[in-house]
Design an enzyme around this catalytic site. Sequence first.
Site, PDB file in Angstrom:
ATOM      1  CD  GLU A 126      -0.643 -16.121 -18.564  1.00 28.96           C
ATOM      2  OE1 GLU A 126      -0.743 -16.598 -19.699  1.00 28.96           O
ATOM      3  OE2 GLU A 126      -1.186 -16.623 -17.573  1.00 28.96           O
ATOM      4  CE  LYS A 128      -5.655  -7.218 -17.352  1.00 28.24           C
ATOM      5  NZ  LYS A 128      -6.538  -6.673 -18.380  1.00 28.24           N
ATOM      6  CG  ASP A 130      -7.011  -4.328 -24.406  1.00 30.59           C
ATOM      7  OD1 ASP A 130      -7.970  -4.591 -23.664  1.00 30.59           O
ATOM      8  OD2 ASP A 130      -6.760  -3.181 -24.816  1.00 30.59           O
ATOM      9  CE1 TYR A 237      -7.649 -15.636 -18.584  1.00 29.15           C
ATOM     10  CE2 TYR A 237      -6.945 -14.789 -20.704  1.00 29.15           C
ATOM     11  CZ  TYR A 237      -7.850 -14.815 -19.673  1.00 29.15           C
ATOM     12  OH  TYR A 237      -8.960 -14.021 -19.725  1.00 29.15           O
ATOM     13  CE  LYS A 325      -4.889  -3.191 -16.564  1.00 28.77           C
ATOM     14  NZ  LYS A 325      -5.824  -2.122 -16.596  1.00 28.77           N
ATOM     15  CB  CYS A 419     -23.570  23.472  -4.500  1.00 34.02           C
ATOM     16  SG  CYS A 419     -24.102  22.256  -5.710  1.00 34.02           S
ATOM     17  CB  CYS A 422     -28.519  22.992  -5.076  1.00 33.98           C
ATOM     18  SG  CYS A 422     -27.356  22.690  -3.746  1.00 33.98           S
ATOM     19  CB  CYS A 437     -22.926  20.322  -2.520  1.00 30.85           C
ATOM     20  SG  CYS A 437     -24.673  20.697  -2.383  1.00 30.85           S
ATOM     21  CB  CYS A 443     -27.795  19.152  -4.055  1.00 29.31           C
ATOM     22  SG  CYS A 443     -26.705  19.351  -5.465  1.00 29.31           S
TER      23      CYS A 443
HETATM   24  S1  IVH Z   1      -5.842 -14.579 -15.438  1.00 28.94           S
HETATM   25  C1  IVH Z   1      -8.699 -14.966 -11.629  1.00 28.94           C
HETATM   26  N1  IVH Z   1      -4.356 -14.040 -17.492  1.00 28.94           N
HETATM   27  O1  IVH Z   1      -7.889  -9.600 -17.670  1.00 28.94           O
HETATM   28  C2  IVH Z   1      -8.418 -14.163 -12.813  1.00 28.94           C
HETATM   29  N2  IVH Z   1      -6.387 -12.830 -17.240  1.00 28.94           N
HETATM   30  O2  IVH Z   1      -8.479  -7.442 -15.892  1.00 28.94           O
HETATM   31  C3  IVH Z   1      -7.844 -15.001 -13.907  1.00 28.94           C
HETATM   32  N3  IVH Z   1      -6.826 -11.230 -19.037  1.00 28.94           N
HETATM   33  O3  IVH Z   1     -10.877 -10.969 -16.463  1.00 28.94           O
HETATM   34  C4  IVH Z   1      -7.445 -14.162 -15.017  1.00 28.94           C
HETATM   35  N4  IVH Z   1      -5.022 -11.660 -20.216  1.00 28.94           N
HETATM   36  O4  IVH Z   1     -10.230 -11.392 -18.931  1.00 28.94           O
HETATM   37  C5  IVH Z   1      -5.486 -13.752 -16.842  1.00 28.94           C
HETATM   38  N5  IVH Z   1      -2.952 -13.699 -19.290  1.00 28.94           N
HETATM   39  C6  IVH Z   1      -4.070 -13.417 -18.647  1.00 28.94           C
HETATM   40  C7  IVH Z   1      -4.980 -12.448 -19.119  1.00 28.94           C
HETATM   41  C8  IVH Z   1      -6.127 -12.180 -18.377  1.00 28.94           C
HETATM   42  C9  IVH Z   1      -6.130 -10.938 -20.149  1.00 28.94           C
HETATM   43  C10 IVH Z   1      -8.096 -10.583 -18.649  1.00 28.94           C
HETATM   44  C11 IVH Z   1      -9.143 -11.486 -18.072  1.00 28.94           C
HETATM   45  C12 IVH Z   1      -9.506 -10.878 -16.750  1.00 28.94           C
HETATM   46  C13 IVH Z   1      -9.075  -9.471 -16.946  1.00 28.94           C
HETATM   47  C14 IVH Z   1      -8.828  -8.753 -15.654  1.00 28.94           C
END
Ligand code: IVH
Length: 692
Positions: A126, A128, A130, A237, A325, A419, A422, A437, A443
């Site tokens: 799914e 992610k 932001d 989620y 990512k 360095c 120092c 260093c 330092c």
């Molecule tokens: S699952 C055990 N699903 O990303 C972890 N996280 O970088 C369960 N996030 O702390 C997280 N979209 O805040 C999950 N579809 C998604 C997400 C998601 C955003 C965030 C979440 C997590 C962070 C990690």
Amino acid sequence: MMPEKTRDITAEEAAEKIAALSAEIDKHNLLYHGKDAPEISDAAYDALFRELQMLEAEFPELIKEGSPTQKVGALTDSSGFSKVKHLAGMLSLSNVFSDEEVTDFLARVRRFLNLPEGEQVAVFAEPKIDGLSCSLLYEDGKLVTAATRGDGETGEDITANVKTLKNIPQELPADAPQKIEIRGEIYIRKDDFLKLNEAQAAERGKIFANPRNAAAGSLRQLDVAVTAKRPLKIFTYALGYCSAPIADTQEGVAKKLASWGFPVTENARLCNSLEDILGYYEETQSLRGELPYDIDGIVYKVNRLDLQERLGFVSRAPRWATAHKFPAEQAETVLEKISIQVGRTGTLTPVAELSPVNVGGVIVSRATLHNEDEIKRKDVRAGDHVIIQRAGDVIPQVVRVDLSKRTEGLKEFTFPDTCPECGSPAVRKDGEVARRCTGGLYCPAQAVERLKHFVSKAAFDIDGLGAKIVQEFWDEDFIKTPADIFRLPQRTDMDLENREGWGALSVKNLFAAIEQKRVISLDRFIYALGIRQVGQATAKRLAIAYTSLESWIEAMEKAQDRESEDYAALLNIEDIGAAVAEDILAFFADAHQRAILDDLAAVLTVEDYVSNADMSSPVAGKTVVFTGKLETMGRSEAKAKAESLGAKVAGSVSAKTDYVICGADAGSKRKKAEELGVRILSEQEWATLISG
Ligand code: IVH
């Protein structure tokens, strides 16, 4: 200071005055802590506070529980939010950036579960989101608490703010478990973000850099009326604690949450193969611009919850999930100069000073060049046009030089061999990329970086004492070593209250925050020392192995003799090889470092490590070694299970080993166990032992 008795008034008048003063002080607390917008000077605030104290001293029977004078302790948290402990920890996610790393992730999962090559594990994928993670606790069907992630264990109570979100159900249907934590991401849509900034500009309010910052600023408002006006939304989620199961799979959880009225991430998909997963990633990436909200990657979660349970966690991230990512955003600019930064362990890092450039919404003026080989390899020179890349919160990097734009006469960079901070020789050991260093704590750059590490979030995490203040106090000679921090409250020569940006209240809060950290857990303490190669995970392993500060110190002293049993025991700790051991022992052998450690131990209380493993199990406290090919589970799963039962897992067999668990084709370790008379168990016998 003991307030004096000043005047004669009736109890009735006093009660009225106390109520008025309390309300006034509460208002200023809110302005100061919550809004960063004090309306009166610290001196005026202190005068109000003293007046209240005097009245209460005269009429103690009128002191109310909620009086500002009774809340001083609670004021140590400058955020103004109270803290809530999550029932189940809120974890972060590991990251992957390439198709190969996704393949590795799947292979690791398979290996851990001991699945045959080629057998696929279904993965729920799914977007992610932001935004900011949030945990919603429902009890008996009612939303009782909403909390930020905080440090993962404890977050801030934002219940009142979250209750203003229109798309969160306040109640759950009758089939919901009695107690359930629902996790999600709070965000602001891109179009709402633009409208919000327009409105802010019209009211001369704060302009937000991106939707994520806008969401953060809107959520953490002490004045709930402000939050209520902001266009915050949520996607849910995952689950935290749950008193009864609600599904067998991640997909099932999403369906259940949706049926209860929660918004769940859109366009999620169940993938059955690597091809499915990568196809989904590509598709979603091409959709990214059209989605009404910001996403920064894809999250993959093993679909079956029973497998998630077996996979468990490593450090603070689940083994059963990872975030893939999206590639970093790039931009071109001119590199004006290469400067050298000296880090906590003395590493000289070249830094590109850039003409400021907008990279995916953030202005970047510095980027890392990693090390001297990297500069040579990329042939980066001052004056070049360079491509800069930024991914998430990591430091921007120089990707390459745009050679077509290179002008004549640009000089190659000569890496310094002393360095810059120092003047000590900076040497590069054979086989290492870093030039370091040799000044150690002499330092100034190393010393101050060490202090910044010491107060960082995963270490001492002192409220109000961040890297900036540490630098300032260092420049002023207030703090030169970590223990100096704990002597600050006794110093009379600093006159901190009258310095710019400080006042009586902020000084009081800082000192209270310092006092609070005078008691610290052993693993945090070890991590805070900043020993090279000793990160959070290694610090924890050391804490588990040695339990108390005294026994760790004693063992490290004895381990200086490389023939000793203590040295062998150190090497026997999971993940500690010869190189890490050398760094730890070098720390103890250095008189300067030892003095710092002893000085600290004298001003602090370091708590013994208390394991949250099941210490009632029959293998608690036993040292075990796994060897040979295990049939029913992977090696890591076996180790994780043993540790959760309080056993110590070692890498080699010694007289101190209690059990050696032998799978198929066990070789030299089995032989050694036989020689030493250590008990040998088959996998089946081990399973019986731990189930009993
Ligand atoms: S699952 C055990 N699903 O990303 C972890 N996280 O970088 C369960 N996030 O702390 C997280 N979209 O805040 C999950 N579809 C998604 C997400 C998601 C955003 C965030 C979440 C997590 C962070 C990690």
